[in-house]
Motif scaffolding. Structure first.
Motif, short mmCIF file in Angstrom:
data_model
loop_
_atom_site.label_atom_id
_atom_site.label_comp_id
_atom_site.label_asym_id
_atom_site.label_seq_id
_atom_site.Cartn_x
_atom_site.Cartn_y
_atom_site.Cartn_z
N PRO A 7 -1.47 -26.87 1.18
CA PRO A 7 -1.01 -28.01 0.39
C PRO A 7 0.07 -28.85 1.08
CG PRO A 7 -0.99 -25.98 -0.91
CD PRO A 7 -1.37 -25.60 0.48
N ARG A 38 -6.94 -24.23 10.79
CA ARG A 38 -7.62 -23.13 10.10
C ARG A 38 -7.72 -23.44 8.61
NH1 ARG A 38 -4.72 -18.42 7.72
NH2 ARG A 38 -6.26 -16.79 7.24
N ASN A 81 -8.47 -21.63 5.20
CA ASN A 81 -8.56 -20.29 4.60
C ASN A 81 -9.35 -20.39 3.30
OD1 ASN A 81 -8.27 -17.80 3.55
ND2 ASN A 81 -6.03 -17.68 3.80
N HIS A 139 -8.48 -19.77 -0.49
CA HIS A 139 -7.79 -20.76 -1.32
C HIS A 139 -8.55 -22.08 -1.26
CE1 HIS A 139 -4.35 -18.02 -1.18
NE2 HIS A 139 -4.54 -17.94 0.12
N TRP A 144 -11.68 -29.84 -1.49
CA TRP A 144 -10.37 -29.89 -0.82
C TRP A 144 -10.53 -29.67 0.68
CZ3 TRP A 144 -7.22 -26.88 2.22
CH2 TRP A 144 -5.86 -27.23 2.27
N ARG A 173 -7.87 -9.55 -4.33
CA ARG A 173 -6.66 -10.33 -4.60
C ARG A 173 -6.31 -10.26 -6.07
NH1 ARG A 173 -4.62 -14.54 -0.70
NH2 ARG A 173 -5.97 -14.26 1.09
N ARG A 176 -2.45 -12.84 -4.61
CA ARG A 176 -1.84 -12.01 -3.55
C ARG A 176 -2.85 -11.00 -3.04
NH1 ARG A 176 0.51 -14.48 -0.86
NH2 ARG A 176 -0.64 -16.03 -1.96
N HIS A 177 -2.69 -10.61 -1.78
CA HIS A 177 -3.54 -9.56 -1.21
C HIS A 177 -3.25 -8.24 -1.89
CE1 HIS A 177 -4.69 -11.42 2.72
NE2 HIS A 177 -3.70 -12.20 2.38
N SER A 216 0.42 -19.16 9.52
CA SER A 216 -0.30 -19.07 8.24
C SER A 216 0.46 -19.82 7.17
CB SER A 216 -0.47 -17.60 7.86
OG SER A 216 -1.11 -16.90 8.89
N GLY A 217 1.21 -19.08 6.33
CA GLY A 217 2.00 -19.72 5.29
C GLY A 217 3.03 -20.68 5.89
N ALA A 252 0.98 -23.71 6.05
CA ALA A 252 0.16 -24.00 4.85
C ALA A 252 1.04 -24.41 3.67
CB ALA A 252 -0.68 -22.78 4.48
N ASN A 253 2.07 -23.62 3.42
CA ASN A 253 2.87 -23.97 2.25
C ASN A 253 4.36 -23.68 2.42
OD1 ASN A 253 2.85 -21.24 2.12
ND2 ASN A 253 2.35 -21.06 -0.06
N1 ADP Z 1 -6.30 -24.24 0.94
C1 ADP Z 1 -5.20 -23.79 0.34
N2 ADP Z 1 -4.91 -24.19 -0.90
C2 ADP Z 1 -3.81 -23.76 -1.52
N3 ADP Z 1 -2.90 -22.91 -0.98
C3 ADP Z 1 -3.15 -22.48 0.27
C4 ADP Z 1 -4.32 -22.90 0.99
N4 ADP Z 1 -4.30 -22.31 2.20
C5 ADP Z 1 -3.20 -21.55 2.22
N5 ADP Z 1 -2.50 -21.67 1.07
C6 ADP Z 1 -1.23 -21.03 0.72
O1 ADP Z 1 -0.57 -20.64 1.91
C7 ADP Z 1 -0.38 -19.22 1.91
C8 ADP Z 1 -0.47 -18.70 3.31
O2 ADP Z 1 -1.71 -18.97 3.90
P1 ADP Z 1 -2.60 -17.78 4.45
O3 ADP Z 1 -1.80 -16.86 5.28
O4 ADP Z 1 -3.79 -18.39 5.09
O5 ADP Z 1 -3.03 -17.09 3.12
P2 ADP Z 1 -3.21 -15.61 2.63
O6 ADP Z 1 -2.17 -14.76 3.23
O7 ADP Z 1 -3.07 -15.78 1.17
O8 ADP Z 1 -4.58 -15.23 3.07
C9 ADP Z 1 -1.39 -18.69 0.94
O9 ADP Z 1 -1.04 -17.45 0.40
C10 ADP Z 1 -1.44 -19.78 -0.11
O10 ADP Z 1 -0.37 -19.63 -1.01
#
Ligand code: ADP
Ligand code: PEP
Length: 562
Positions: A112, A132, A134, A137, A142, A173, A255-256, A410-411, A414-415
């Motif tokens: 996001p 990447r 994922n 989500h 989107w 999850r 969450r995982h 990753s996060g 991503a966020n």
């Molecule tokens: N396409 C998406 N839409 C909404 N949130 C996302 C998206 N991709 C990633 N995120 C957010 O970013 C976090 C970290 O990304 P990632 O490591 O890929 O996810 P996760 O550990 O959940 O597999 C996710 O837990 C989720 O909160």
């Protein structure tokens, strides 16, 4: 004398005719062992003097020590990006330069915080190589928007961002929450697979996988996000798994969940994954990261499917389960590359084994000449803070030094609160390693000299050294024959007394390389270190034209004593 085509027989003088082409190429940045190609003492600026030559330079040195991915298409992409950038870049010069000297690649998870076109352009300018998606989500709509945005940025020129679709896989999850739940040690918590989720009691959340209730047993440990919180299973009651919190924390949406030491009994490619893969094929993504691969047949199944559909994308196996670790050679052999998915992996196998498995995956893949992505928690603290921990920086450096083709965010992207800063840190840290490697470029020449000396049963390996570095490098390769280090002053000769295998002597360095070599041979003969017809391996990096780095030429020669 046995001369090496393309290597300049130069010691202190101009390159000879036979090596002029190589010297010219080194000025233009490609090919030769000139210091312009892999600078001996270079900082970033001297490594890449101009944008135009930066592109060519990068192409010339982009191949990592063990060939990685040209056969699978990655290397071609790199070259294409460099060529494109040389022709027309709409990026700022310094952005290109910043990404240009890093050899390992960076995968950024788009979420996001980074899904709009300008954020993606900013990530690209800051060094993202692969975006990447994922599939755990977001909706197809989107993700299609993100893909379109990446393509827009690629079309602007100067970058070549690959698209990686990461399948959700048979992961388990927790469900969506209206608000995060704070859980403390000792708190009773229920995980449910009930269909009706309206009016769930407090401290209850749903779980994405119905057979969860069959897979868990009393006494199992349930890990959230690989252990950020953990729960002890106390009973299983119909659709509910009742637990008691061992380590508390904040539970957020999706969450995982892992049961320590157990894999879910789902197939590696679920129905949802097939839908997502179909989506990816329609969209023409470049890579599929296949989650929770357990067996090489999982990879073969997807690859056969892609072959039938005429799709040429690459399949990377995510190594994140105990099953996959048990079949690493077979899985890696069947795949086009791998991702070390340390998050889930660390929940399935003892966490102290994760670095060892990472090391093994990178090692095996380098032998197989296939790329590896090292993923997860690389800059985790930067999800919330503007600077990394020192341990995170070390983690990136170690992955790059191991020879990982790419590191992943990753996060963080991503966020997180600082997506661009996190990428900037990863870029700088990975680049620092490349620069350090570039600084030691003569190591390769030293190794080559050492190998040659051993293979040819040379009487001596002669190294001309002005400040002792070259002798140190040659010494570190531990050749079987004596190392004769020749230098211009006595103090340096003494400093070399500590170097393994090195006998150091002073000689006058002449402007004419032939004169210098002839003086060296006289010295060897006088000292009884070599006799007529003996084979010598000679290496040097001498300045020519008396100029700076641009006029230095590294040479490696095999000669017979006159
Ligand atoms: N396409 C998406 N839409 C909404 N949130 C996302 C998206 N991709 C990633 N995120 C957010 O970013 C976090 C970290 O990304 P990632 O490591 O890929 O996810 P996760 O550990 O959940 O597999 C996710 O837990 C989720 O909160
Ligand atoms: C990369 C990983 O997978 P995901 O983010 O899809 O859970 C991981 O588990 O480390």
């Amino acid at each position: 004398m046995v001369a090496f085509a393309g290597l300049a027989p130069v010691l202190g003088g101009r390159p000879r005719a036979a090596t002029a082409a190589a010297a010219a190429a080194s000025k233009g940045s490609a090919g030769a062992w000139g210091v312009t190609a892999r600078p001996a003492s270079a900082g970033r600026a001297t490594a890449i003097p101009t944008r135009r030559s930066a592109a060519a330079h990068w192409t010339a040195v982009a191949t990592p020590p063990a060939p990685s991915s040209t056969s699978t298409g990655n290397g071609v992409g790199v070259a294409a990006a460099a060529a494109a950038a040389a022709q027309a870049s709409t990026l700022e010069d310094d952005a290109w330069l910043r990404t240009g000297s890093r050899q390992s690649k960076i995968v950024c998870t788009i979420g996001p915080k980074t899904s709009d076109v300008e954020s993606i352009a900013a990530l690209a300018a800051a060094g993202m190589n692969v975006a990447r998606l994922n599939m755990s989500h977001g909706t197809h709509e989107w993700h299609a928007g993100v893909i379109a945005n990446v393509r827009t940025v690629n079309a602007r020129g100067g970058v070549n961002i690959g698209l990686l679709l990461d399948t959700k896989g048979p992961e388990v999850r927790s469900g969506d929450l209206k608000a995060p739940i704070e859980v403390e040690r000792g708190q009773a918590f229920t995980w449910t697979v009930r269909r009706d989720l309206t009016d769930l009691p407090p401290f209850t959340t749903d779980v994405s996988y119905d057979d969860f209730v069959k897979d868990v047993h009393v006494g199992d440990t349930l890990l959230v996000d690989g252990g950020m919180c953990s729960f002890l299973v106390t009973s299983v009651d119909g659709p509910d798994v009742l637990t008691e919190c061992i380590d508390g924390g904040t539970l957020t949406s999706r969450r995982h969940l892992n049961v320590r030491g157990k894999s879910a009994s789902l197939p590696a490619i679920t129905d949802k994954d097939w839908e997502d893969i179909r989506f990816g094929m329609e969209q023409g993504v470049d890579f599929y990261a296949l989650s929770f691969v357990k067996h090489e047949n999982d990879v073969a199944e997807l690859k056969a499917h892609m072959l039938d559909a005429g799709v040429q994308a690459l399949v990377l196996s995510k190594i994140e389960s105990a099953d996959a670790v048990g079949r690493l050679p077979q899985i890696l052999a069947a795949s086009d590359g791998a991702m070390v998915a340390r998050g889930d992996l660390g929940a399935e196998i003892p966490v102290e084994d994760v670095p060892l498995v990472q090391d093994e995956i990178v090692r095996l893949n380098r032998l197989l000449r296939k790329p590896t992505i090292v993923a997860t928690h690389m800059l985790e603290s930067m999800i919330s803070y503007p600077t990394p921990t020192r341990a995170e920086v070390t983690d990136i450096t170690e992955a790059v030094k191991q020879g990982a083709d790419a590191t992943m965010l990753s996060g963080e992207t991503a966020n997180g609160a600082y997506p661009l800063r996190a990428l900037g840190v990863m870029n700088t840290v990975a680049e620092a390693d490349a620069v350090r490697d570039a600084g030691d470029g003569r190591v390769d020449l030293a190794f080559a000299a050492s190998t040659l000396a051993t293979r040819l049963d040379a009487t001596a390996l002669v190294v001309f050294t002005r400040v002792g570095n070259y002798a140190r490098l040659v010494s570190s390769t531990r050749p079987r024959c004596p190392i004769i280090a020749l230098c211009p002053d006595a103090a340096l000769m003494r400093r070399m007394s500590l170097l393994w295998g090195v006998s150091a002597f002073v000689i006058d360095f002449s402007d004419d390389p032939e004169v210098t070599i002839s003086r060296a041979m006289d010295l060897l003969r006088r000292r009884g270190l070599a006799a007529s017809k003996d084979t010598l391996v000679i290496c040097s990096d001498m300045l020519v034209d008396g100029g700076g780095d641009a006029d230095a030429v590294n040479t490696l020669q095999v000669r017979r004593m006159q």
